[in-house]
Enzyme design. Structure first.
Site, PDB file in Angstrom:
ATOM      1  N   HIS A  69       0.693  -1.072   0.149  1.00  0.00           N
ATOM      2  CA  HIS A  69      -0.074  -0.087   0.104  1.00  0.00           C
ATOM      3  C   HIS A  69       0.771   1.324  -0.016  1.00  0.00           C
ATOM      4  O   HIS A  69       1.995   1.291   0.413  1.00  0.00           O
ATOM      5  CB  HIS A  69      -0.958  -0.150   1.135  1.00  0.00           C
ATOM      6  N   ASP A 331       3.809  -4.528   3.932  1.00  0.00           N
ATOM      7  CA  ASP A 331       5.138  -4.738   3.810  1.00  0.00           C
ATOM      8  C   ASP A 331       5.908  -6.292   4.375  1.00  0.00           C
ATOM      9  O   ASP A 331       6.699  -6.721   3.821  1.00  0.00           O
ATOM     10  CB  ASP A 331       5.958  -3.832   4.801  1.00  0.00           C
TER      11      ASP A 331
END
Ligand SMILES: *[C@@H]1O[C@H](CO)[C@@H](O)[C@H](O)[C@H]1NC(C)=O
Ligand SMILES: *[C@@H]1O[C@H](CO)[C@@H](O)[C@H](O)[C@H]1NC(C)=O
Ligand SMILES: *[C@@H]1O[C@H](CO)[C@@H](O)[C@H](O)[C@H]1NC(C)=O
Ligand SMILES: *[C@@H]1O[C@H](CO)[C@@H](O)[C@H](O)[C@H]1NC(C)=O
Ligand SMILES: *[C@@H]1O[C@H](CO)[C@@H](O)[C@H](O)[C@H]1NC(C)=O
Ligand SMILES: *[C@@H]1O[C@H](CO)[C@@H](O)[C@H](O)[C@H]1NC(C)=O
Ligand SMILES: *[C@@H]1O[C@H](CO)[C@@H](O)[C@H](O)[C@H]1NC(C)=O
Ligand SMILES: *[C@@H]1O[C@H](CO)[C@@H](O)[C@H](O)[C@H]1NC(C)=O
Ligand SMILES: *[C@@H]1O[C@H](CO)[C@@H](O)[C@H](O)[C@H]1NC(C)=O
Ligand SMILES: *[C@@H]1O[C@H](CO)[C@@H](O)[C@H](O)[C@H]1NC(C)=O
Length: 463
Positions: A69, A331
């Site tokens: 994102h 992540d």
């Protein structure tokens, strides 16, 4: 609404406070690479100088992308921690002096609790000049991606876009898709982040019952926190009685990083020296490596789910009508995947007794900044096919397999390489996923999405 005692500022009729440092916006890009992946997007610094263009004698067969994102606000938990520090400053009985004196005339960047967890957008950014919104970044990325891989878009009528069900991840996927351009219809496939999905997921870590973040506390707990003590003493020497703990100092680095996401500039970053940033950065590498990377025993099995599927897509490229495989998650999911791919795993365990410089390859911040993007390319040159990785705009060759054009890996050798990386890894077994309430041991969404139409409900917080 999030039930926090949290509304920090009397906002009145104004939407939010006006930022005071617009002239400094964009002036802090040199420190992005030290901020552990919480700073805005930047290209991979360790570029070897290999052109990211498709080698001229070759034609594209397939591209895959695994992306994070975009730029975001802190999580609910982190936001509350930062607000507590903000209150400490606010309750200090005298004007703050020295490095912290900017706080005497300052508007906190977490200006409400409704923005926590969200992607930064044109609408919620604190400064309209902020060039780092996740929204703009994702749209621009979509456009650049379209230009780089336009050959593969030739016959596309409807393009699947796979995203996990976290709202900021989904928003990034939608913004990316809109950046591809008007001619492209996308079909957003939203996969639940919850544990019941098992292996059929972009976030397979969520059903890993055996994952233990502290598994290597023996190493992590050994990293010297002297730099945090030093910073704390520096700040309290100037402001007697101000209770800034080591833990607070560690959080101030995050304040610095997230504030850049939200307003394009953070005066908090100015309290740190270059040496502070290097220490903090290595701490993040250690944490990434031993919690979500190759240094934790369950991570390669977790990453094998998406790597195995990726290899399968590459093998089937001739038969699959879709040539462009777009994926969005977090992540740590990308770190899990990269651990199995092995691009940043030189077999040496990271040492917490000192900051290594010479042989250090696990730079978490370089791998997964906000808006991170890992591409897997398959192209044909003459009668042979080749595979290559691009990490945040930089070609990263497979260390032992780069004899092809543009330092790519010949397909046959790549199959051998991937077999070796995947050998002996068993996600369902290592993770004991049935204890997480699932028996789904295979990733099927790339092959059954047209039938299933994945449409999980969105959630604000992850997993
Ligand atoms: C002082 O701290 C309390 C919470 O501990 C907080 O509600 C209040 O806003 C703080 N005051 C200032 C001026 O920041
Ligand atoms: C598009 O379709 C044409 C005609 O079937 C085919 O020759 C060409 O290879 C296709 N392009 C891609 C990128 O699949
Ligand atoms: C996109 O979808 C619309 C509505 O279904 C359709 O009219 C249009 O032809 C599609 N565009 C492409 C490029 O397939
Ligand atoms: C922890 O630090 C001590 C002292 O530097 C060292 O002897 C020991 O090997 C370290 N332990 C680990 C697991 O790195
Ligand atoms: C300083 O703050 C910490 C928590 O942030 C608290 O545990 C500690 O008691 C405080 N110390 C003083 C002297 O106020
Ligand atoms: C790898 O993917 C293939 C094809 O989807 C599947 O049949 C196989 O079970 C997968 N292997 C592992 C270990 O997940
Ligand atoms: C890290 O380095 C120290 C000092 O060279 C050494 O004693 C220790 O064993 C190393 N730790 C690991 C985990 O390799
Ligand atoms: C490709 O062609 C070359 C010579 O033109 C030949 O030596 C090689 O074996 C061929 N490779 C494959 C995979 O067919
Ligand atoms: C998973 O499989 C085990 C063993 O077959 C079974 O006992 C368990 O009920 C299953 N769990 C679920 C959620 O289906
Ligand atoms: C997803 O689609 C199914 C089938 O169309 C529908 O029953 C379900 O309510 C949808 N779920 C969500 C969250 O929209």
């Amino acid at each position: 609404m999030i039930g926090l005692p949290f509304l920090l500022l009397a906002l009145g009729a104004e939407a939010f406070p006006v930022a005071k440092d617009s002239s400094k916006i964009g002036s802090q890009e040199d420190i992005f690479k030290y901020l552990g992946g919480a700073a805005p997007y930047f290209s991979f610094p360790g570029d070897y100088g290999i052109s990211a263009e498709i080698p001229s004698q070759c034609s594209l067969e397939q591209v895959q992308m695994f992306a994070r994102h975009g730029e975001r606000f802190p999580s609910i938990h982190r936001g509350q921690q930062l607000a507590n520090i903000y209150y400490k400053f606010g309750n200090y009985s005298k004007p703050l002096k020295g490095d912290l004196s900017f706080l005497n005339d300052y508007d906190f960047f977490i200006y409400g609790d409704n923005v926590l967890e969200e992607e930064v957008t044109a609408e919620n950014t604190m400064d309209p000049l902020n060039p780092y919104t996740g929204e703009a970044n994702a749209k621009q990325h979509g456009r650049l991606f379209y230009e780089q891989y336009s050959d593969l878009f030739e016959n596309v009528t409807e393009l699947p876009v796979f995203t996990s069900s976290n709202k900021r991840v989904y928003d990034t996927a939608v913004n990316f898709a809109s950046g591809l351009g008007r001619g492209i219809n996308s079909s957003i496939q939203t996969l639940s982040e919850k544990a019941f999905m098992g292996a059929n997921s972009l976030t397979p870590a969520s059903s890993c019952y055996t994952w233990d973040a502290d598994e290597r506390y023996d190493v992590l707990g050994n990293f010297s926190t002297q730099y945090l003590k030093d910073i704390s003493s520096r700040l309290t020497k100037e402001n007697k009685g101000l209770n800034i703990t080591q833990k607070d100092v560690q959080l101030l680095f995050q304040w610095c990083a997230y504030e850049i996401n939200v307003r394009g500039y953070s005066p908090m970053c100015e309290i740190f020296t270059e040496e502070d940033f290097i220490q903090y950065s290595y701490w993040n590498d250690l944490q990434g490596y031993y919690e979500d990377g190759p240094g934790n025993s369950v991570i390669k099995p977790i990453g094998s789910v998406l790597f195995n599927a990726s290899v399968e897509l590459l093998k089937q490229s001739d038969d699959l009508e879709n040539k462009i495989w777009l994926n969005f998650a977090h992540d740590t999911d990308i770190e899990n995947y990269l651990a199995t791919v092995g691009l940043f795993d030189n077999g040496e365990e990271l040492n917490s007794s000192y900051v290594p410089f010479r042989d250090h390859v696990y730079h978490k911040a370089w791998m997964v900044p906000m808006g991170a993007r890992i591409y897997t390319e398959k192209f044909q040159c003459g009668n042979e096919s080749f595979v290559r990785y691009i990490v945040n705009d930089a070609v990263i060759p497979i260390e032992s397999c780069s004899s092809g054009p543009g330092f790519s890996c010949p397909m046959n050798d790549f199959i051998d390489y991937s077999n070796k990386r995947l050998e002996g890894l068993d996600y369902a077994k290592t993770c004991e996923i049935s204890k997480s309430g699932t028996n789904v041991t295979e990733l099927t969404f790339y092959w059954d999405y047209t039938k299933k139409n994945y449409n999980a409900s969105l959630t604000l917080a992850s997993y």
